[in-house]
Structures are given as structure tokens and as C-alpha cells.
Design a protein around this motif. Structure first.
Motif, PDB file in Angstrom:
ATOM      1  N   CYS A 254      33.529  39.157  40.568  1.00 51.11           N
ATOM      2  CA  CYS A 254      34.665  38.227  40.728  1.00 51.11           C
ATOM      3  C   CYS A 254      35.873  38.612  39.896  1.00 51.11           C
ATOM      4  O   CYS A 254      36.933  37.990  40.021  1.00 51.11           O
ATOM      5  CB  CYS A 254      34.268  36.815  40.309  1.00 51.11           C
ATOM      6  N   VAL A 255      35.734  39.581  39.006  1.00 44.09           N
ATOM      7  CA  VAL A 255      36.857  39.944  38.132  1.00 44.09           C
ATOM      8  C   VAL A 255      38.037  40.379  38.998  1.00 44.09           C
ATOM      9  O   VAL A 255      37.889  41.263  39.840  1.00 44.09           O
ATOM     10  CB  VAL A 255      36.461  41.085  37.165  1.00 44.09           C
ATOM     11  N   PRO A 256      39.205  39.742  38.826  1.00 38.71           N
ATOM     12  CA  PRO A 256      40.343  40.122  39.670  1.00 38.71           C
ATOM     13  C   PRO A 256      40.853  41.504  39.293  1.00 38.71           C
ATOM     14  O   PRO A 256      40.812  41.896  38.137  1.00 38.71           O
ATOM     15  CB  PRO A 256      41.397  39.052  39.367  1.00 38.71           C
ATOM     16  N   ASP A 257      41.310  42.251  40.269  1.00 36.66           N
ATOM     17  CA  ASP A 257      41.852  43.580  39.978  1.00 36.66           C
ATOM     18  C   ASP A 257      43.339  43.476  39.685  1.00 36.66           C
ATOM     19  O   ASP A 257      43.991  42.504  40.053  1.00 36.66           O
ATOM     20  CB  ASP A 257      41.602  44.534  41.156  1.00 36.66           C
ATOM     21  N   ALA A 258      43.856  44.488  39.021  1.00 35.80           N
ATOM     22  CA  ALA A 258      45.246  44.421  38.584  1.00 35.80           C
ATOM     23  C   ALA A 258      46.244  44.667  39.713  1.00 35.80           C
ATOM     24  O   ALA A 258      47.391  44.270  39.620  1.00 35.80           O
ATOM     25  CB  ALA A 258      45.490  45.416  37.452  1.00 35.80           C
ATOM     26  N   ASP A 259      45.804  45.299  40.796  1.00 34.31           N
ATOM     27  CA  ASP A 259      46.793  45.523  41.854  1.00 34.31           C
ATOM     28  C   ASP A 259      46.656  44.571  43.050  1.00 34.31           C
ATOM     29  O   ASP A 259      47.301  44.755  44.081  1.00 34.31           O
ATOM     30  CB  ASP A 259      46.833  46.994  42.304  1.00 34.31           C
ATOM     31  N   GLY A 260      45.802  43.556  42.895  1.00 40.48           N
ATOM     32  CA  GLY A 260      45.782  42.484  43.891  1.00 40.48           C
ATOM     33  C   GLY A 260      45.209  42.871  45.239  1.00 40.48           C
ATOM     34  O   GLY A 260      45.422  42.174  46.227  1.00 40.48           O
ATOM     35  N   LYS A 261      44.464  43.957  45.314  1.00 43.28           N
ATOM     36  CA  LYS A 261      43.951  44.397  46.612  1.00 43.28           C
ATOM     37  C   LYS A 261      42.614  43.746  46.955  1.00 43.28           C
ATOM     38  O   LYS A 261      42.330  43.444  48.096  1.00 43.28           O
ATOM     39  CB  LYS A 261      43.791  45.919  46.620  1.00 43.28           C
ATOM     40  N   LYS A 262      41.795  43.553  45.912  1.00 48.33           N
ATOM     41  CA  LYS A 262      40.467  42.997  46.150  1.00 48.33           C
ATOM     42  C   LYS A 262      40.587  41.504  46.482  1.00 48.33           C
ATOM     43  O   LYS A 262      41.254  40.768  45.772  1.00 48.33           O
ATOM     44  CB  LYS A 262      39.635  43.171  44.877  1.00 48.33           C
ATOM     45  N   LEU A 264      39.940  37.552  46.638  1.00 48.49           N
ATOM     46  CA  LEU A 264      39.324  36.606  45.717  1.00 48.49           C
ATOM     47  C   LEU A 264      38.034  36.087  46.341  1.00 48.49           C
ATOM     48  O   LEU A 264      38.030  35.690  47.501  1.00 48.49           O
ATOM     49  CB  LEU A 264      40.263  35.426  45.484  1.00 48.49           C
ATOM     50  N   LYS A 265      36.963  36.104  45.574  1.00 49.51           N
ATOM     51  CA  LYS A 265      35.714  35.636  46.151  1.00 49.51           C
ATOM     52  C   LYS A 265      34.826  35.047  45.060  1.00 49.51           C
ATOM     53  O   LYS A 265      34.309  35.786  44.229  1.00 49.51           O
ATOM     54  CB  LYS A 265      35.003  36.805  46.841  1.00 49.51           C
ATOM     55  N   PRO A 266      34.663  33.718  45.046  1.00 50.51           N
ATOM     56  CA  PRO A 266      33.793  33.124  44.035  1.00 50.51           C
ATOM     57  C   PRO A 266      32.321  33.456  44.315  1.00 50.51           C
ATOM     58  O   PRO A 266      31.981  33.910  45.399  1.00 50.51           O
ATOM     59  CB  PRO A 266      34.051  31.620  44.163  1.00 50.51           C
TER      60      PRO A 266
ATOM     61  N   VAL B 188      35.675  33.742  35.759  1.00 53.80           N
ATOM     62  CA  VAL B 188      36.341  34.415  36.874  1.00 53.80           C
ATOM     63  C   VAL B 188      35.888  33.923  38.249  1.00 53.80           C
ATOM     64  O   VAL B 188      36.646  34.007  39.219  1.00 53.80           O
ATOM     65  CB  VAL B 188      36.209  35.956  36.790  1.00 53.80           C
ATOM     66  N   SER B 189      34.675  33.375  38.344  1.00 54.39           N
ATOM     67  CA  SER B 189      34.220  32.853  39.627  1.00 54.39           C
ATOM     68  C   SER B 189      34.905  31.529  39.964  1.00 54.39           C
ATOM     69  O   SER B 189      35.463  31.349  41.043  1.00 54.39           O
ATOM     70  CB  SER B 189      32.699  32.674  39.612  1.00 54.39           C
ATOM     71  N   ALA B 192      38.490  32.109  40.781  1.00 58.03           N
ATOM     72  CA  ALA B 192      38.708  32.518  42.170  1.00 58.03           C
ATOM     73  C   ALA B 192      38.607  31.304  43.094  1.00 58.03           C
ATOM     74  O   ALA B 192      39.406  31.136  44.024  1.00 58.03           O
ATOM     75  CB  ALA B 192      37.680  33.573  42.574  1.00 58.03           C
ATOM     76  N   ARG B 217      46.943  39.560  36.380  1.00 61.79           N
ATOM     77  CA  ARG B 217      46.060  39.858  37.509  1.00 61.79           C
ATOM     78  C   ARG B 217      46.028  38.654  38.452  1.00 61.79           C
ATOM     79  O   ARG B 217      46.070  38.783  39.673  1.00 61.79           O
ATOM     80  CB  ARG B 217      44.649  40.180  37.004  1.00 61.79           C
ATOM     81  N   ARG B 220      49.327  38.276  40.376  1.00 59.15           N
ATOM     82  CA  ARG B 220      49.396  39.209  41.495  1.00 59.15           C
ATOM     83  C   ARG B 220      48.731  38.630  42.747  1.00 59.15           C
ATOM     84  O   ARG B 220      49.163  38.843  43.867  1.00 59.15           O
ATOM     85  CB  ARG B 220      48.682  40.506  41.073  1.00 59.15           C
ATOM     86  N   HIS B 221      47.645  37.892  42.534  1.00 59.73           N
ATOM     87  CA  HIS B 221      46.910  37.337  43.661  1.00 59.73           C
ATOM     88  C   HIS B 221      47.546  36.108  44.283  1.00 59.73           C
ATOM     89  O   HIS B 221      47.403  35.850  45.462  1.00 59.73           O
ATOM     90  CB  HIS B 221      45.484  36.972  43.229  1.00 59.73           C
ATOM     91  N   THR B 270      36.760  47.893  39.647  1.00 58.54           N
ATOM     92  CA  THR B 270      36.420  46.678  40.386  1.00 58.54           C
ATOM     93  C   THR B 270      37.654  46.013  40.943  1.00 58.54           C
ATOM     94  O   THR B 270      38.746  46.221  40.461  1.00 58.54           O
ATOM     95  CB  THR B 270      35.676  45.635  39.512  1.00 58.54           C
TER      96      THR B 270
END
Ligand SMILES: Nc1ncnc2c1ncn2[C@@H]1O[C@H](COP(=O)(O)OP(=O)(O)OP(=O)(O)O)[C@@H](O)[C@H]1O
Ligand SMILES: Nc1ncnc2c1ncn2[C@@H]1O[C@H](COP(=O)(O)OP(=O)(O)OP(=O)(O)O)[C@@H](O)[C@H]1O
Ligand SMILES: [Mg+2]
Ligand SMILES: [Mg+2]
Lengths: 278, 270
Positions: A254-262, A264-266, B188-189, B192, B217, B220-221, B270
Motif C-alpha cells: 500500500c505504500v504510495p509511490d513518489a510518481d503517482g503511477k501505482k 491506491l489500493k487498501p 498506508v492502507s 489509501a 507522495r 501526487r495521488h 514499489t
């Protein structure tokens, strides 16, 4: 390596519901000069563990089992008066919510100074100079010494607490999400300051955080908590790169990535529960 | 201009502080120094910047929770400072805030069910039974349970309290929510989950957010546009992709470079 803190079988329940374990038989060891990061679910018992070490559990809660050994002494059996000698001097604590632990009617300078007077007997010019230097070290202009907590920003309050916690250069620092209200540049400054104490004083640190970036940067060891239990612990590289427990794996995913591509998924808890049962 | 649901023009705010040896002197802290921003309807505007740069002050001033020295805040074409008391109370329902310090913003003597449902009661939205059902639904959406309604704020963890603040703001189905570090205390869960909830509600009801956060981060989302504040001033402003890909200001570049964990393989990949 010398053992600084050993928690063994710590168990905490509410007095009103003694069958519900908020912290359930947890054990781990922290060595001098090392940092252990505690990560895990919101509500999994991280803050209660920290408060139990400090002897500051709410009166509605009971430590029903376990030992907290600090430098070889079981401090969970000490009287409140004995604990006061240790708290703030040999063990510093940064609380999760600054406003709950800062006194709203006293200036921040007074509150930082109080620790120094009580434990180190500092007075007068020496005291003033030390307060000013502590404020500067956490990036607050010394002229803010007469501010009251509600005249500071969220991150400034958090930094006042950090200044208080390290004022007496403790050998153990318990930091409960100490940098959550700080932007990354100020956070980096604070982490560097703590790292200096770690090197210079051989200070050991118990560091609760949700930020895996911070974990990767500062931890020697990692403890993962889930529903009151420690589900995994080990060296930082081991836990981050080869997590063993399904919860740790799911959390890291779940760790967000820095470039926002992944995306979001709990965590899918239904799946996780099945996985654990199997 | 018509697509801006909320805009602020030339806001200034200076605090006067006691200082000096006995606190007889004063220091001026310029928290907002000619700040202008615009929030487009149905979008998210992130505000990032150094600790102490004036983000929370901006949030409070936008919602008229604190007086400005000068400048104006326009919501749906109306100057908020010129509304009468009853008009402002009415508008409050549409302008909600999630506070930075969750514990300090929750009444310690009130049960959670009441805290979360209070807005519905004040604005007389639905019958008691309907309000109750809504509170339960909202608590579940932020990862809490029906049983939590009977508890008091001190019986929760830091992250649980933060979610109570979010539930309280969103339950009113406002038009604009100003979120001051809304996910800083969440794992983080859950983080999200909350970010997805904010996005879902945005799609359902075309909600607009001002989203204050130091976590680049997360920004960005969630953000469409970003405002970077430094010492009371807006130093950079633009679409999220532009700012992340080619920051124009040194301060913004420093922020992006200081994101922790970069050196660690597990975090980078990741
Ligand atoms: N006084 C209390 N009475 C009853 N339950 C409590 C009390 N204080 C805390 N709890 C419960 O104990 C559990 C653990 O709380 P704790 O504050 O240790 O969580 P945490 O891991 O620090 O979470 P967070 O990351 O959200 O801060 C939570 O589920 C919380 O609701
Ligand atoms: N009531 C007050 N009296 C005097 N100064 C204040 C008051 N409130 C805020 N300030 C000062 O104004 C400046 C801006 O504060 P603000 O809370 O808006 O910052 P922020 O950007 O939200 O910071 P953080 O990220 O640390 O929460 C800070 O220097 C702060 O100390
Ligand atoms: Mg906690
Ligand atoms: Mg703030």
C-alpha cells in the motif's frame, strides 16, 4: 552491544472489558545506539505500548501482564514518584498529539525550561541559553520562546515537544509519530538531529511511524504490529525486502509511490483473514 | 472565472506576538502575505509548504473561522465576509473543515455518534433515524464501526480520531472541504482507503477539496493542482504534473528531493 530496553509479554486490556487485549503479549529488545521502528495498523496498540513503557497508561486501562526492563531494571513496578525521576531525564518521550501533552497556559519556553530545572538544576542565564539553543536546533526562532502553544503552527508544536524530549539528553527516546506534522525538509533536519544524539550519546530510539520512507532511512530494526500483536520483527532490510507475514506484505504493497503511477489500493482484509486462517 | 467555486484574493494576516525578556516587546509574524488562490469546482487543490508557512492560517481564513487583515474570499460568487450571520450559518454546511489536530477539535465529553451526527442535527437534515443511519454508514466508510458511536474521543487511537474528524466533515455532503493534514496519522492502507473515499465522493457529488499535506507522495495521488507556500507567500502554483516534473522554484525542488526513503530499493520500486 548493550541491551537498553526489553519488553516481555506486555499485555494491556481495558478495565471495563478485561477479555479484550489491546496489546497482546508483545516482546522485543532495543539496544543502545539503535533505532527500532514500530509500524502497523492504525489502532494496533503502538501508542499504548509507548505509554506503558513510560508508565503513563490511562487509568481506564490495565497492564495485566508483562515486564518493561530499562537498563536492567523492571520499571513497570516502580512508583509514580520513582518513574518521575526517570521520565524526561533518562527516557524522553514525544507524544503523538502535541496539544494533549503541552500545557496551553504556559509558554513553550517555560515548558522546555521546566524539564531542565527539575532534572539538571539549570537556572538563570544558563537555562535561558539552553532553551534558546534547543529551539534553534529544532528550527524555531528563539524569539518565539514566549509563545503559547496555540500561537504556534502544528509542526512548530511538534518541534517544541521534540525539544522538550531531548532537553536532558536521554539514553532512550520514545517517539510516537514525531514528524507527522512536518514537511520533508524540516523532517530531514529533525531526523538528523536525532541521529546525532544517537551517535554522540548512544541514545536508543523507539520510533513509531506510518512512513515507510522514514523507516527505510533511520531504522536498524522494525517491529510490525497488527491487532495488538507483533506479527513480524527483524532487521530493516529483512522486513522491508523480504517480509514474511501476510499483513506486512499487504501493508508494504500500500505504500504510495513518489510518481503517482501505482493505483491506491487498501488492504483487502477479507483476503488477509482467510490467508491467516489457512 | 465561473468555474471557480472558491477563490481567495490578496489575503494578508499578521499575528502579533509577545517577545523580549519579559514578554513586553512584540514581534510580528506575517502568516499570510498577499496570498491568492483559486479552487475549480470538482477538483482538488493541494497546499504544500514548510512547517509554519501559513497553511493552517490560510485554511481557517478561507472558512472565516479567523478574521483576515485584508483580502477577500469568494464562494460561489459571494464574498463570505459580507454575508449576514444567518447566511453564513447556512453556507457553513457547504464549507467544511478537517482540522490538523484531531484531538483538540473533538469535544472530549461528547460521544462519537453525537460528534459525527451533530451537523445533521444542527442543519436539520433528515429524521433522527435517518441521521443515525447516516452516521453509521459514514463511520463504516472511514473504517470505524457502529459500536464506536458510544465511545468518547479519548478511547480512540490517533489515527481513529483523525478519521472521526473526516467523517464529521463529509457527512454533511458539503461542496468544499478544507482538509488540513487529513491522513498524516493513518497507516498506508487506511490512508489509501480514505483517499479513495475522498475521490469517490468527489465523483458522486462533484466535491471540491483544498488538501493541505506535507506528504508529497499523497499529494501526487490526490491533487489536480498544487500551491507551494513559503514564509506566508505562494511561491509556486500549477498543475500537479508540471510541478513534480519541472519545479520552477528552489524551495519546491528541495521539497521533492527530500522525500524520504529514496535510497532504499524497496521504497523506490514499489
Ligand atoms: N482508554 C481507552 N479505552 C478503551 N480503548 C482504548 C483506550 N485507548 C486506546 N484504546 C484502543 O486501543 C487500541 C490501540 O490504541 P493505540 O492508541 O495504541 O493505537 P495505535 O497503534 O497507536 O494507532 P494509531 O496509529 O491510529 O495512532 C485502539 O483500538 C484504541 O481504540
Ligand atoms: N495565534 C497565533 N499567534 C501568533 N502566531 C501564530 C498564531 N497562529 C499561528 N501563528 C504563526 O503563524 C505562522 C503560520 O502558522 P500556520 O499554523 O498557518 O502554519 P502551517 O503552515 O499550518 O504550519 P504546519 O505545517 O507546522 O502546521 C507560524 O509561524 C505560526 O507560529
Ligand atoms: Mg498512536
Ligand atoms: Mg498547520
Amino acid at each position: 552491544m548493550s541491551e537498553l530496553l526489553r519488553i516481555e509479554g506486555l499485555t494491556i486490556t481495558p478495565k471495563s472489558a478485561p477479555e479484550r487485549c489491546l496489546v497482546d503479549d508483545i516482546s522485543f529488545v532495543l539496544e543502545s545506539g539503535k533505532t527500532t521502528c514500530v509500524v502497523g495498523e492504525s489502532g494496533s496498540g503502538k501508542s499504548l505500548t509507548a505509554l506503558a513503557v513510560m508508565g503513563l497508561l490511562s487509568s481506564q486501562l490495565n497492564q495485566v501482564a508483562g515486564q518493561v526492563n530499562f537498563q536492567g531494571q523492571d520499571i513497570s513496578r516502580l512508583t509514580n514518584q520513582q518513574m518521575q525521576q526517570i521520565r524526561g531525564k533518562r527516557i524522553g518521550m514525544i507524544f503523538q498529539e502535541p496539544m494533549t501533552s503541552l500545557n496551553p497556559v504556559l509558554t513553550v519556553g517555560y515548558q522546555i525550561g521546566e524539564t531542565l530545572t527539575v532534572h539538571l538544576g539549570l537556572k538563570g542565564g544558563m537555562l535561558k541559553a539552553r532553551i534558546a539553543s534547543l529551539l534553534e536546533q529544532v528550527g524555531i526562532p528563539a524569539e518565539r520562546v514566549n509563545s503559547y502553544p496555540d500561537e504556534l503552527s502544528g509542526g512548530q508544536r511538534q518541534r517544541v515537544m521534540i525539544a522538550m524530549s531531548i532537553a536532558c539528553e536521554p539514553v532512550l527516546l520514545i517517539a510516537d509519530e514525531p514528524t507527522t506534522a512536518l514537511d520533508v525538509t524540516v523532517q530531514a533536519q529533525i531526523l538528523k538531529l536525532l541521529d546525532e544524539l544517537k551517535t554522540r550519546m548512544q541514545m536508543g530510539m523507539l520510533f513509531i511511524t506510518h512512513d515507510f520512507g522514514v523507516v527505510a532511512d533511520i531504522a536498524d530494526n522494525v517491529v510490525v504490529m497488527f491487532r495488538g500483536k507483533i506479527v513480524e520483527s527483524g532487521a530493516v532490510d529483512q522486513v522491508l525486502n523480504q517480509p514474511q507475514h501476510p499483513y506486512t506484505k499487504a501493508l508494504l504493497a500500500c505504500v504510495p509511490d513518489a510518481d503517482g503511477k501505482k493505483p491506491l489500493k487498501p488492504i483487502d482484509y477479507a483476503w488477509l483473514n482467510e490467508g491467516q486462517a489457512a | 472565472m465561473s468555474d471557480l467555486i472558491l477563490s481567495a484574493h490578496h489575503l494578508t494576516k499578521t499575528y502579533t506576538q509577545r517577545s523580549g525578556k519579559f514578554g513586553f516587546g512584540t514581534t510580528q509574524v506575517k502568516a499570510l502575505d498577499d496570498v491568492s488562490i483559486g479552487l475549480k469546482a470538482g477538483t482538488t487543490l493541494a497546499v504544500v509548504g514548510e512547517s509554519g508557512s501559513g497553511k493552517s492560517t490560510l485554511a481557517r481564513c478561507l472558512l472565516q473561522l479567523q478574521p483576515l487583515d485584508s483580502g477577500e474570499v469568494i464562494f460561489e460568487g459571494k464574498d463570505l465576509a459580507k454575508l449576514s450571520g444567518s447566511e453564513l450559518r447556512h453556507t457553513r454546511r457547504d464549507l467544511q473543515m478537517v482540522f490538523q489536530d484531531p484531538f483538540a477539535s473533538l469535544n472530549p465529553r461528547m460521544r462519537i455518534g453525537k460528534i459525527v451526527g451533530e451537523g445533521l442535527l444542527i442543519h436539520r437534515l433528515g429524521t433522527l433515524a435517518e441521521q443515525q443511519a447516516q452516521v453509521i454508514r459514514m463511520l463504516k466508510r472511514v473504517g470505524l464501526s457502529e459500536a464506536d458511536m458510544q465511545k468518547y474521543p479519548h478511547e480512540f487511537s490517533g489515527g481513529q480520531r483523525q478519521r472521526i474528524g473526516i467523517a464529521r466533515a463529509l457527512i454533511l455532503q458539503p461542496k468544499v472541504v478544507v482538509c488540513d493534514e487529513p491522513v498524516s496519522a493513518l497507516d498506508v492502507s487506511i490512508q489509501a482507503q480514505i483517499l479513495l473515499l475522498l475521490k469517490e465522493l468527489q465523483q458522486e457529488m462533484s466535491l471540491s477539496y483544498i488538501f493541505i499535506s506535507h506528504d508529497l507522495r499523497v499529494v501526487r495521488h490526490i491533487a489536480d493542482e498544487v500551491v507551494v507556500m513559503y514564509k506566508g507567500k505562494v511561491v509556486e502554483q500549477g498543475a500537479v504534473n508540471d510541478i513534480y516534473q519541472s519545479p520552477a522554484q528552489d524551495y519546491t525542488r528541495n521539497l521533492l528531493n527530500a522525500i524520504p526513503g529514496r535510497k532504499h530499493a524497496a521504497m523506490a520500486s514499489t
